[in-house]
Each structure stands twice: as C-alpha cells, then as structure tokens.
Design a protein around this motif. Structure first.
Motif, PDB file in Angstrom:
ATOM      1  N   LYS A 331      61.534   4.252  86.607  1.00 40.99           N
ATOM      2  CA  LYS A 331      61.933   4.667  85.255  1.00 40.99           C
ATOM      3  C   LYS A 331      61.307   6.004  84.884  1.00 40.99           C
ATOM      4  O   LYS A 331      61.975   6.883  84.313  1.00 40.99           O
ATOM      5  N   ASN A 332      60.026   6.195  85.234  1.00 38.87           N
ATOM      6  CA  ASN A 332      59.360   7.470  84.933  1.00 38.87           C
ATOM      7  C   ASN A 332      60.026   8.631  85.661  1.00 38.87           C
ATOM      8  O   ASN A 332      60.225   9.717  85.101  1.00 38.87           O
ATOM      9  N   GLN A 335      63.422   9.361  84.048  1.00 40.07           N
ATOM     10  CA  GLN A 335      63.266  10.055  82.767  1.00 40.07           C
ATOM     11  C   GLN A 335      63.012  11.544  82.982  1.00 40.07           C
ATOM     12  O   GLN A 335      63.602  12.394  82.303  1.00 40.07           O
ATOM     13  N   SER A 338      66.216  13.105  84.266  1.00 39.59           N
ATOM     14  CA  SER A 338      67.183  13.259  83.184  1.00 39.59           C
ATOM     15  C   SER A 338      66.838  14.462  82.305  1.00 39.59           C
ATOM     16  O   SER A 338      67.730  15.230  81.900  1.00 39.59           O
ATOM     17  N   ALA A 339      65.536  14.631  82.038  1.00 42.04           N
ATOM     18  CA  ALA A 339      65.118  15.788  81.228  1.00 42.04           C
ATOM     19  C   ALA A 339      65.446  17.090  81.937  1.00 42.04           C
ATOM     20  O   ALA A 339      65.911  18.060  81.315  1.00 42.04           O
TER      21      ALA A 339
END
Length: 551
Positions: A331-332, A335, A338-339
């Motif tokens: 997940k990290n 994220q 995605s950024a």
C-alpha cells in the motif's frame, strides 16, 4: 510397479514410483529427480527386461555404486539393494501393485473364506502370551518396537503405510499385501458395522509373483471392521459353503490375514496379506502380531494427521501474518507510485515537460520497489535448486553497481569498489545478482545523503578455495541485540519502508550455493556483510556451464 526411496541425502524420505520401463536417476530426470548437487543431470539408468531390473551408470562424474560396489557395467538389482549416487543413498523396492489391482468381491459371489481364528485389536493383542507361544510374544514385541522406531519420523501417510507394508513382508511370507483406508466423509467411517468405501494407499507384490488380480472377500473385511478384530482365514476346498465359488477352483486355496487399522476412536482401514497354502499357512501367532501392527499403524496415522493439522494451522497463521506485512508495505509503494503518476499527468496536462521529467523518477523508483518485492517474495516462498553455471562473481557485482549507481549519485553517496582477480565459481547468476542487489540497496538505505559511503570488496581465499565478497557502509550500525534478528523474515529496522524479506532471501540464496553470510557491526561504525562462496563445490558433478557471466 517398482519403487525407489531416498534414505540419505537432501531428498531423504522421498518415495519415487517407477514406471515399468526405463527409469532415469538424476537432477533432470522425469522419474527419479534428485536435488543433490553431487548427482549428475543424468546419473544412472534402471531398465526392466523380462521382469527383471538392471542398473547401469550413465557416465556420471561421481560414479554409481550398488551395495558399495562401483557400477562399471549393467548389474542386476533386486528388492532391498542400495544405490549410491553422489551423497544420496537409495533403496530399491520390490514390484508394487497399482490401485487398479485390488478387486473387492462385494457380494461374495466370486470368493469367500472360512474364518480360522480371530484376535481383538487392542494394545494387548501382541503381549498376552499363549501357553504355546510365550517366547514368541516377546519376539513380537521386539518386531513392533523396531517398526515404531522406523516409522516414528515419517510424517507422510502414504510413505508410512508403504514402509509398514515392507516391514510386514520382512517378517511374514506373503504373495500380496494391501493397505486400504476408508475415504474420510465425516460420518464416523466404519462405525456403521459395514465399512465405508475403501481406497488403496499402499501395496506390495512378492518377487516373482504374478500380478494377476485375485478378488478379496468384502465379507471378511466387513467382519474385521465391524467387530474390530484381526481375522485368519482360508478359502478351504472342503467347506461346502464355498463349493460354488469360482475362485476356489480358478485361483486355488489361499491363506490370508486381514486386520483392522484402528485409531483412538474408530477403524481407519485394513491391512490384508495372503499367500498360497501350497507355499505357507499363517499361524495364530502371526495373526496376533499383524493385528498389533495394525493397531500401532492406526495410532501412527492419527499422529501424522495431528501433525499435518498443526502444520496447516501454523501455515495459515504465517500466511495471515505475511499478508498483513506485505499488504501494508505494498500500500505504501502504491501510494507513492500514485503520487508520482499524478505529478507526471499534471505536467503533461500543463504542457510542462520539465515538471513531468522531474516527477518521472518517483514512478521509476516505486516500480523498481514493486519489482524487488515480487522477486524477494518468489525467492523466499519457493524451494529451489540454483542453476549452476561457471561464472565470475565480479561480473555480477559490476552489473549491480551499474544499476545502483544513478540512485547513489542522486543522493550524493559514494560507492567504492575493490575487486580482486577471482577464479570462476559454480553459481546461479540470477540468484547472486539478487544477493548483491539486496546488500547494496540496504547499504544505500543505511547511509546519509552527501556523506554516505558504500564499499564493495571481492577477494579469493586460496587456502580454503572460497570467494569472499564484503559489502560495507558507514551508516549508524546495528545494535548488538538486533544482530541475531536481521535475517529473520519480516523483521526490519526500516519501519514502514522495509518488508524484512531482503536479508532473509539473501541468506537463503547464499545457503543454496552452499555458502554462508555473516555480518559485523558496531553502533556508530557502520556494518559489513561478508558473503563466502565455495569456488569448488565438494563433490560437485563438474557439469558447470560457462555463460556470459564467466567473462
């Protein structure tokens, strides 16, 4: 069908069923595939001709030995003979029957039998001496003790049953032997007194016996399972009940013992052995012994099932813990990815190519993190044998240095290398690449920007014929209390940025190369990881290939 079992070496305990044709022993065999690196790819060949097996060496580097004698020409082989290939010791098993060889006479139309004697199945079945056989009971106890010792460390039910049947053939004269277990249906199995559906789990045919199918009486099996007794029976010609039985005339008179495999609370199956009365007639004491073996086999089966349940429970708990760790880490990464993608899209929408180029390294870096995570997961979860080629470790190290160089330059970290002249070693270039990438990445993560230094040194230990690679850094070091934990899966000092898989995978790959990895560190003085790899493997087959990494 014959079989062969490994009793020594990396594959100890494995049982291989051999097809009734040529059979290859080796690391690349489709029938008897061994993981022992001292075994050649095609090491030895077993051939069946006119009902007899012969063994010949296939030009292996370390030779093939039959009962301690080197095989220089095809040699006949029989049940119980030992075959040594490299550091692996194999035992050749006799001809075995297949599942289709069991013919149960469900309605009693083909074969039936007169019950000669019965023995209750319990812990006293072998130790209560009869007036005529007190000494025999003591001998039976010794046999039973030997069986328990031999099967106590087997945690596979099929292997356990086959070894038990082999032991029965060692102590009883038999033409055929079967072990059948009830298929588990959750309804209490044999408690209904009629017995459930039986599945063949182990079988044995005596040397020289015909594999011709001979029906087994379901009536006798039902008697054994419903009354929980061992039965000695015979399809005697003089018994008027069986004068119309085709088997009496077609198959001759046979003596048979059928005993229950009894668990703690129910009947699990049966052991059945028989032979021609012209060859042998079973006695009550042999019935008593086999009944005790059936009782102990039932306890052993339930112990194996308890062990399997405990392993499955631990595995599920480990899977849950693994999913928790990896999902959080993934997940990290997603994220951050995605950024980075959002920034690239923003730059493209604004026709600001400079902003898109500035954000693109974020995307690249997190894609690489996902790739590294997947590679580590695959390497950690799978038992594998390295594909050994003749490679130069310096070549692999330079590849890794080229890959981590841009990231080090971006952070102002110096990477220094001092690579000695090294001899080629038998190694898996892909696996070693993962080892050094993990160590270099850890070193980069440990040091500070602008002042950090990571050093890589390779040298040859000619005394011990080892290649030694040291990867060090000038980071904060590892506290003494954590040194023993760093190779533990999912244990990490990086917090949310680490999975705790990198060093665990690194050690696993190094050990697969028969090497070792150590760490030396003091707080405030950085850390150095030392990888030692054998330049010449002990007992290697010598079949290494020279690939591009050997330049």
């Amino acid at each position: 069908m014959a079989s062969i079992q490994a009793i020594q070496g990396p594959d100890k305990g494995r049982l291989f069923e051999m097809p009734d044709r040529e059979c290859i022993i080796g690391r690349q065999s489709a029938t008897v595939q061994l993981t022992d690196n001292t075994v050649s790819r095609i090491h030895a060949r077993l051939t069946l001709k006119d009902g007899r097996w012969t063994l010949e060496d296939a030009g292996s580097a370390n030779g093939t030995y039959l009962n301690g004698v080197k095989v220089v020409k095809p040699m006949p082989i029989k049940r119980g003979d030992q075959i040594r290939c490299g550091s692996t010791l194999l035992v050749f098993g006799g001809q075995r029957l297949t599942a289709g060889s069991v013919d149960l006479d469900e309605n009693g139309n083909l074969v039936d039998a007169a019950i000669v004697a019965t023995v209750p199945s319990n812990e006293d079945s072998v130790i209560i001496p009869t007036p005529e056989a007190g000494a025999q009971a003591i001998g039976n106890l010794r046999i039973l003790y030997d069986l328990i010792s031999e099967t106590g460390l087997i945690f596979n039910i099929d292997q356990l049953l086959q070894r038990t049947l082999d032991k029965v053939f060692d102590i009883l004269k038999a033409d055929r032997g079967y072990v059948m277990l009830e298929e588990e249906s959750g309804n209490g199995g044999g408690r209904n007194g009629k017995g459930g559906k039986l599945a063949l789990r182990a079988s044995r045919l005596a040397e020289g016996s015909s594999p011709k199918d001979i029906p087994i009486s379901r009536t006798i099996i039902n008697e054994v399972m419903s009354k929980q007794i061992g039965v000695l029976s015979s399809n005697a010609m003089g018994d008027k009940r069986f004068t119309s039985g085709r088997s009496v005339h077609d198959f001759g008179i046979r003596s048979a013992i059928c005993v229950p495999i009894k668990g703690r609370s129910r009947i699990l199956g049966v052991i059945h052995v028989d032979c021609s009365i012209s060859e042998h007639t079973y006695s009550t004491e042999q019935l008593r012994l086999l009944t005790a073996i059936g009782y102990q086999t039932g306890l052993a089966i339930e112990n194996v099932r308890l062990y399997e349940a405990a392993v499955q429970s631990e595995r599920l708990a480990a899977v849950g813990e693994t999913v928790s760790y990896l999902s959080h880490h993934t997940k990290n990464i997603l994220q951050a990815l995605s950024a980075g993608i959002d920034l690239v899209e923003m730059g493209l929408k604004q026709d600001n190519l400079a902003k898109a180029k500035e954000a693109w390294p974020i995307v690249q870096r997190n894609l690489q993190r996902i790739n590294d995570l997947i590679l580590n997961m695959l390497a950690f979860s799978k038992d594998r044998q390295p594909l050994l080629e003749s490679i130069n470790v310096n070549y692999v190290i330079r590849e890794c240095l080229d890959l981590v160089g841009p990231r080090a330059d971006e952070r102002g970290v110096a990477i220094l290398s001092d690579l000695d002249d090294l001899p080629p070693i038998p190694g898996d270039s892909g696996g070693l690449h993962q080892v050094f990438m993990n160590l270099l990445t850890n070193g980069l993560d440990a040091v500070a920007d602008d002042t950090g230094t990571v050093t890589v040194t390779s040298q040859y230990d000619s005394m011990n014929r080892n290649v030694v690679v040291l990867v060090g850094d000038n980071g904060p070091g590892i506290p003494a209390g954590q040194l023993e934990k760093i190779f533990t899966p999912f244990w990490s000092t990086k917090g949310q940025s680490g999975t705790g898989l990198g060093l665990a995978v690194t050690r696993k790959i190094v050990q697969e190369h028969r090497g070792r990895i150590e760490v030396k560190s003091k707080v405030g003085e950085g850390a150095t990881f030392i990888v030692t790899l054998p330049a010449i493997e002990g007992g290697d087959s010598g079949e290494t290939r020279t690939g591009p990494a050997g330049k």
